[in-house]
Design a protein around this motif. Sequence first.
Motif, PDB file in Angstrom:
ATOM      1  N   CYS A 185       0.856  -1.180   0.000  1.00  0.00           N
ATOM      2  CA  CYS A 185       0.000   0.000   0.000  1.00  0.00           C
ATOM      3  C   CYS A 185       0.893   1.232   0.000  1.00  0.00           C
ATOM      4  CB  CYS A 185      -0.883  -0.005   1.251  1.00  0.00           C
ATOM      5  SG  CYS A 185      -1.924   1.444   1.403  1.00  0.00           S
TER       6      CYS A 185
ATOM      7  N   ILE B 170      -1.363   2.633  -6.705  1.00  0.00           N
ATOM      8  CA  ILE B 170      -2.470   3.547  -6.460  1.00  0.00           C
ATOM      9  C   ILE B 170      -1.997   4.584  -5.441  1.00  0.00           C
ATOM     10  CG2 ILE B 170      -4.791   3.760  -5.491  1.00  0.00           C
ATOM     11  CD1 ILE B 170      -5.242   0.819  -6.409  1.00  0.00           C
TER      12      ILE B 170
ATOM     13  N   ASN C  64      -2.126   7.076  -2.443  1.00  0.00           N
ATOM     14  CA  ASN C  64      -2.893   7.339  -1.234  1.00  0.00           C
ATOM     15  C   ASN C  64      -2.269   8.548  -0.546  1.00  0.00           C
ATOM     16  OD1 ASN C  64      -4.856   5.042  -0.967  1.00  0.00           O
ATOM     17  ND2 ASN C  64      -2.991   3.836  -1.025  1.00  0.00           N
TER      18      ASN C  64
ATOM     19  N   GLU D  76      -8.976   5.738   5.162  1.00  0.00           N
ATOM     20  CA  GLU D  76      -8.786   4.375   4.688  1.00  0.00           C
ATOM     21  C   GLU D  76      -7.866   4.376   3.477  1.00  0.00           C
ATOM     22  OE1 GLU D  76     -12.173   1.869   4.325  1.00  0.00           O
ATOM     23  OE2 GLU D  76     -13.191   2.826   6.008  1.00  0.00           O
ATOM     24  N   TYR D  77      -7.002   3.390   3.431  1.00  0.00           N
ATOM     25  CA  TYR D  77      -6.035   3.268   2.352  1.00  0.00           C
ATOM     26  C   TYR D  77      -6.385   2.081   1.480  1.00  0.00           C
ATOM     27  CZ  TYR D  77      -3.219   6.661   4.812  1.00  0.00           C
ATOM     28  OH  TYR D  77      -2.778   7.806   5.404  1.00  0.00           O
ATOM     29  N   GLU D  78      -6.105   2.226   0.188  1.00  0.00           N
ATOM     30  CA  GLU D  78      -6.358   1.147  -0.754  1.00  0.00           C
ATOM     31  C   GLU D  78      -5.077   0.354  -0.961  1.00  0.00           C
ATOM     32  OE1 GLU D  78      -8.256   0.465  -5.200  1.00  0.00           O
ATOM     33  OE2 GLU D  78      -8.266   2.463  -4.303  1.00  0.00           O
TER      34      GLU D  78
ATOM     35  N   GLU E 242      -2.873  -3.106  -2.495  1.00  0.00           N
ATOM     36  CA  GLU E 242      -2.724  -3.818  -3.764  1.00  0.00           C
ATOM     37  C   GLU E 242      -1.931  -5.087  -3.527  1.00  0.00           C
ATOM     38  OE1 GLU E 242      -1.889  -1.061  -7.204  1.00  0.00           O
ATOM     39  OE2 GLU E 242      -1.305   0.212  -5.505  1.00  0.00           O
TER      40      GLU E 242
END
Length: 129
Positions: free
Chosen positions: A12, A34, A36, A46-48, A50
């Motif tokens: 992340c 992505i 953040n 909130e973090y996305e 991968e």
Amino acid sequence: MVDLTTGHLDFCNAGHNPPVIGGGEHHGEFLDMIPNAPIGLWPGLEYEGEEIDTIKGRPLFIYTDGLNEAENMQHEQFGDDRLLEFLRNTHFDTAQQVIEALKAEVGTHRNGAEPNDDLTMMCLKVESL
């Protein structure tokens, strides 16, 4: 987080520079991530995350911005292009050798200038058994 048995990588971005993953067509490239927000700015954000199925056989190089933003006496930064070029065009046998060689390369670039940030690096390669 990397599974040392399967090579599965969960990651992340939290405002950091993208890692460099070895191998591939160009013999190393920045990991496409992505974006953040930097960690710690807003409570409850909130973090996305991968994942990559496996990084087996591909070196993974993680670093802080003290590497690519290292400046010489003329305030010229080491830079992303120089980092990629160095990693792509230097033969390494071990992760320790990668770290030591890059530390020396940054020192050469600084050419006596005081560090303007920390220099933190990690390199790993999950081998097939």
